[in-house]
Design an enzyme around this catalytic site. Structure first.
Site, PDB file in Angstrom:
ATOM      1  N   GLY A  43      37.750  32.655  45.828  1.00 54.86           N
ATOM      2  CA  GLY A  43      38.512  33.642  46.580  1.00 54.86           C
ATOM      3  C   GLY A  43      37.802  34.977  46.622  1.00 54.86           C
ATOM      4  N   GLY A  96      36.293  36.377  43.826  1.00 55.68           N
ATOM      5  CA  GLY A  96      35.185  36.416  42.875  1.00 55.68           C
ATOM      6  C   GLY A  96      35.370  37.407  41.745  1.00 55.68           C
ATOM      7  N   THR A  97      36.618  37.830  41.461  1.00 57.28           N
ATOM      8  CA  THR A  97      36.847  38.857  40.429  1.00 57.28           C
ATOM      9  C   THR A  97      37.193  38.282  39.060  1.00 57.28           C
ATOM     10  OG1 THR A  97      39.187  39.048  41.052  1.00 57.28           O
ATOM     11  CG2 THR A  97      37.626  40.523  42.154  1.00 57.28           C
ATOM     12  N   MET A 145      42.790  44.705  43.215  1.00 56.13           N
ATOM     13  CA  MET A 145      43.392  44.367  44.513  1.00 56.13           C
ATOM     14  C   MET A 145      42.453  44.582  45.701  1.00 56.13           C
ATOM     15  SD  MET A 145      46.008  47.387  45.587  1.00 56.13           S
ATOM     16  CE  MET A 145      46.181  46.669  47.219  1.00 56.13           C
ATOM     17  N   SER A 172      40.365  40.928  44.969  1.00 53.91           N
ATOM     18  CA  SER A 172      41.058  39.687  44.620  1.00 53.91           C
ATOM     19  C   SER A 172      41.955  39.253  45.771  1.00 53.91           C
ATOM     20  CB  SER A 172      41.870  39.868  43.336  1.00 53.91           C
ATOM     21  OG  SER A 172      42.818  40.910  43.457  1.00 53.91           O
ATOM     22  N   VAL A 197      44.887  26.375  47.062  1.00 54.96           N
ATOM     23  CA  VAL A 197      46.045  27.047  47.661  1.00 54.96           C
ATOM     24  C   VAL A 197      45.613  27.551  49.034  1.00 54.96           C
ATOM     25  CG1 VAL A 197      47.659  28.966  47.471  1.00 54.96           C
ATOM     26  CG2 VAL A 197      46.956  27.716  45.419  1.00 54.96           C
ATOM     27  N   TYR A 219      46.276  45.997  26.904  1.00 51.39           N
ATOM     28  CA  TYR A 219      44.993  45.822  27.585  1.00 51.39           C
ATOM     29  C   TYR A 219      43.927  46.535  26.760  1.00 51.39           C
ATOM     30  CZ  TYR A 219      42.276  45.135  31.922  1.00 51.39           C
ATOM     31  OH  TYR A 219      41.377  44.726  32.870  1.00 51.39           O
TER      32      TYR A 219
END
EC number: 2.5.1.26
Length: 638
Positions: A216, A218-219, A285, A288, A354, A558
Site C-alpha cells: 500500500g 510502504g510505511t 497519513m 499510509s 483488501v 509510544y
C-alpha cells in the site's frame, strides 16, 4: 503541513462550491449507496514500459506508478523534503511541501551534541543513488507474465521499481539501503486498477503458484513487507496505489465506499472538498493507505472522537485464494456469529488483498482549536489524563510527552522572528520555572486538539483545563499545541538526518492498563539504559515516551529510542537486541505486543504467548483454509 479543518492542504473550510459532490474525473456527485461513481470502467494496460503521465482530466494523487519520481528511495518521504545542517551549522528543513519549509532550527545542533554525542565533523555518507547491478535479478515465471498480459494487467520488472517495494521503514531496512542491498526483492510489481483486476491477479497467481505481497503506502515498521530470503517462487508486489477512487458518498447514512489503495491525505482532501472527513489521522497519513489501516488495525491521533479503524469500518471487500470475502449487507451491527471483519482487520497481508472499504464519515467540524498544558512532572500528567479518561471528556486528541521529549521538542523550536516573541517566551519560562517552581528537568507537556461545534468546544476546553489545574497543570498556549501537531508530519525526516551523523533511532508502542503506565515507562527506559551500556554504546541513549491515546481501561504509550553508534561494528544488530529487550520489558510490565503498528515479522516470536496456544491455532486454521498454498506468503504473524 497545515492542519486546517478543511483538509491537510491547508485550504481551510471548503466553500459552497467545493462542497458540491461531482464525479471523480471531475470529482464526485451525490449518489445513493451502491451506485458506482468511479471514473470510468476498470481498465488494465499490459506490460512495460509504464505510462507515468496521467490522462487529461484525471485527479492528482500521492503515488505515481514510479514512486521514485516523488519519494526517496532510501529514506522517509518526499525527495525535496529533508533536514540538513546549513553552512552556518544550523538545522534547516528544505522544500515547500510543509509549512516548516525553509525554517531554521538553531537549537538542534546543540541538542544533538549534548544529548547523543552528535558531531557535524563525523558524517556517515549514504549511497547517493541506487546501483541497479546490486539488485537481485528477477526470477519471474514467463507463463505468469504472459497471463498478466492477456489479462491486461500493468506490470514491471524494473530493478528500482522492485527495490522500492521490497521494504517498509524499519531501521534495519533503511540502514541497509544506505549501505548495501536486500538479498531478496520482489520479482514483479503489478498495478491493479480496481477490484476486478485484483481478482484476475490472484487467480493467475494461484494457477502458477506465485507468492503475492500486497503493498500500500510502504510505511510499515514491522518488517511486514520484507521478502522471505528463502522464498524460491516468483514474488509479486501487488501495488494498490492506482486503486484510489471514492466510488460513492451516502449522505443519509454518512458513509463512503472507497478503494483501499487511496492514501490518507488524498482521502481526507477529496472528502473535504465535499464537506466531510473520516477523522482518521495516523502520523503516517500522508503515505499510509486505507487498506493498510485495515490490514494492521490502525489507530489515528483523533480516535477519541472518530474511533480507531475497527470503529470506522462498515464493510470490507477482500480477495483471497478461495474467492472474495464480504458481508451481504452494510448494517451498523450484526449478531451473526463471530465478525468476519475481525479476520481481515490485522491480517497483515497473510490472507488476501483488501480492495474496497465502506467507511464512516462525518461533516467537517465547525471549529478546531489547539491547546497545551504544562505539568510539574510526568506523574501528575498521567494522573490528569487518567481523570480525563474517567470522566470521558477527552478532546479529539491529547498527547502527554515526558521531560526528555519535551526537551527534544524545545530543540526543534524555530528561529525566533522578533524581539517581542523572544521576550514573551522568556517571560513564560520565567513564570513557569521561577514563579511557579517547576523544575525544567522534570516538567512535561500535553498537547491538545479540540474540534466540533464552537460553543461546545469552548465548554469542553474549560472542562479539560479545570481538570488539569487540579493536577498542577498550567495552560501553555495554542501555539505549543499547534506546533506539536505540525511536527508530527516531519518528525520521521529527523531519523534520516541522524543517520548522516552516526545516530540511529526508531519508535515502538504498546497499550497498557492505567495502573501500569508509570511503572512500564520507567522500567522500559531503565532497561534501555542498561542494555546500551552492556552493548558498548559510548553515549547515553535517547529513550523517551509519550502517552498518545487514552481509553477507559488504559492508554497507548509510544517510545522513541536512539543512540550514537560510533565505535560499534554492527549497529543495527545492537539496536535490534536493545529493542527486543525493551519489548520483553513491556510484556513483563503488562503491556501489549502492539497497539497500532501490528506484528509483521518483527514481533511474531511473541504472538503465541500473547494470544495463547489455542488462539494461535485458530489463526493458523483460518490461514490454512483461506490460503492453503500460501499464495500470500509474506510470513507475517505466523
Amino acid at each position: 503541513m497545515a492542519a486546517a479543518a478543511g483538509g491537510r492542504d491547508g485550504g481551510g473550510f471548503p466553500s459552497a462550491a467545493q462542497r458540491r459532490l461531482q464525479i471523480l474525473s471531475g470529482h464526485l456527485r451525490r449518489s445513493a449507496p451502491g451506485a458506482d461513481l468511479s471514473a470510468g470502467p476498470c481498465r488494465g494496460r499490459a506490460g512495460t514500459p509504464l505510462t507515468t503521465t496521467p490522462p487529461a482530466g484525471t485527479r492528482p494523487h500521492t503515488f505515481p506508478k514510479r514512486r521514485q519520481e516523488v519519494l526517496k528511495w532510501n529514506g522517509w518521504g518526499y525527495n525535496d523534503s529533508r533536514f540538513i545542517f546549513n553552512k552556518k551549522g544550523q538545522a534547516e528543513f528544505t522544500g515547500k511541501r510543509y509549512r516548516l519549509g525553509g525554517v531554521v532550527f538553531p537549537l538542534l545542533k546543540e541538542w544533538l551534541e549534548k544529548n547523543v554525542g552528535g558531531n557535524l565533523e563525523h558524517k556517515s555518507i549514504s549511497k547517493a543513488s541506487l546501483n541497479v547491478s546490486d539488485v537481485p535479478p528477477s526470477i519471474a515465471s514467463e507463463e505468469f507474465l504472459q497471463d498478466l498480459q492477456v489479462a491486461k494487467i500493468t506490470y514491471s520488472q524494473e530493478p528500482e521499481t522492485r527495490v522500492f517495494r521490497a521494504h517498509g521503514h524499519c531501521l534495519h531496512e533503511i540502514f541497509l539501503l544506505r549501505e548495501g542491498m536486500f538479498k531478496r526483492v520482489p520479482d514483479v510489481v503489478v498495478w491493479p486498477e480496481c477490484h476486478d483486476d485484483v481478482v484476475k491477479i490472484v487467480e493467475i497467481a494461484c494457477k502458477h503458484n506465485v507468492c503475492i505481497i500486497p503493498y500500500g503506502g510502504g510505511t510499515s515498521v514491522s518488517s511486514a513487507l520484507e521478502c522471505p530470503e528463502d522464498e524460491k517462487r516468483t514474488i509479486v508486489s501487488l501495488d494498490t496505489s492506482q486503486m484510489n477512487r471514492i466510488h460513492w458518498i451516502d449522505e443519509k447514512n454518512l458513509t463512503a465506499h472507497v478503494e483501499a489503495g487511496i492514501a490518507g491525505q488524498d482521502l481526507e482532501r477529496q472528502l473535504g472538498e465535499s464537506g466531510y472527513c473520516t477523522g482518521h489521522e495516523p502520523d503516517s497519513m500522508e503515505f499510509s493507505t486505507l487498506g493498510g489501516w485495515v490490514a494492521t488495525r490502525a489507530s489515528g491521533m483523533k480516535k477519541n472522537i472518530y474511533g480507531n479503524i475497527e470503529d470506522l469500518v462498515v464493510h470490507i471487500k477482500m480477495v483471497t485464494p478461495r474467492g472474495v470475502i464480504q458481508k451481504n449487507c452494510q448494517g451498523p451491527r450484526m449478531s451473526t456469529g463471530p465478525d468476519i471483519h475481525h479476520f481481515i482487520l490485522g491480517s497483515e497481508g497473510t490472507l488476501g488483498v483488501v480492495t474496497e472499504v465502506t467507511i464512516k464519515i462525518r461533516p467537517i467540524p465547525e471549529y478546531q482549536k489547539y491547546g497545551s498544558v504544562v505539568f510539574p512532572n510526568f506523574e501528575k500528567g498521567v494522573a490528569c489524563l487518567r481523570e480525563i479518561a474517567k470522566q470521558r471528556c477527552a478532546p479529539a486528541s491529547i498527547r502527554l510527552m515526558d521531560n526528555e521529549q519535551f526537551q527534544f521538542g524545545h530543540a526543534l523550536k524555530p528561529q525566533v522572528s522578533s524581539i517581542f516573541t523572544s521576550l514573551l517566551d522568556g517571560l513564560k519560562k520565567f513564570y513557569i520555572t521561577k514563579f511557579k517552581g517547576f523544575d525544567p528537568n522534570q516538567l512535561c507537556v500535553a498537547t491538545l486538539l479540540f474540534e466540533g461545534d464552537r460553543e461546545k468546544v469552548l465548554q469542553h476546553e474549560k472542562q479539560v483545563y479545570d481538570i488539569a489545574a487540579k493536577f498542577g497543570g498550567l495552560a501553555a498556549g495554542e501555539d505549543n499545541g499547534q506546533r506539536g501537531y505540525m511536527l508530527t508530519f516531519v518528525i520521521a525526516y529527523l531519523r534520516d538526518l541522524g543517520m548522516d551523523y552516526y545516530i540511529i533511532g526508531e519508535s515502538f508502542e504498546t497499550s497498557v492498563p492505567w495502573d501500569r503506565v508509570l511503572d512500564l515507562c520507567r522500567n522500559v527506559k531503565e532497561r534501555i539504559g542498561r542494555e546500551c551500556k552492556e552493548k558498548g554504546v559510548q553515549f547515553p541513549p535517547f529513550a523517551t515516551c509519550r502517552v498518545t491515546q487514552t481509553y477507559d481501561a488504559g492508554a497507548c504509550v509510544y517510545f522513541y529510542l536512539g543512540f550514537n553508534y560510533r565505535g560499534i561494528s554492527d549497529p543495527v544488530r545492537v539496536y535490534e537486541y536493545i529493542e527486543m529487550a525493551a519489548r520483553e520489558e513491556i510484556l513483563a510490565n503488562g503491556g501489549s505486543l502492539s497497539h497500532h503498528h501490528g506484528v509483521g515479522k518483527l514481533r511474531k516470536q511473541w504472538l503465541k504467548e500473547c494470544v495463547s496456544d489455542v488462539g494461535f491455532g485458530m489463526l493458523k486454521s483460518v490461514k490454512q483454509f483461506v490460503d492453503p498454498n500460501n499464495i500470500f506468503g509474506n510470513r507475517n504473524l505466523l
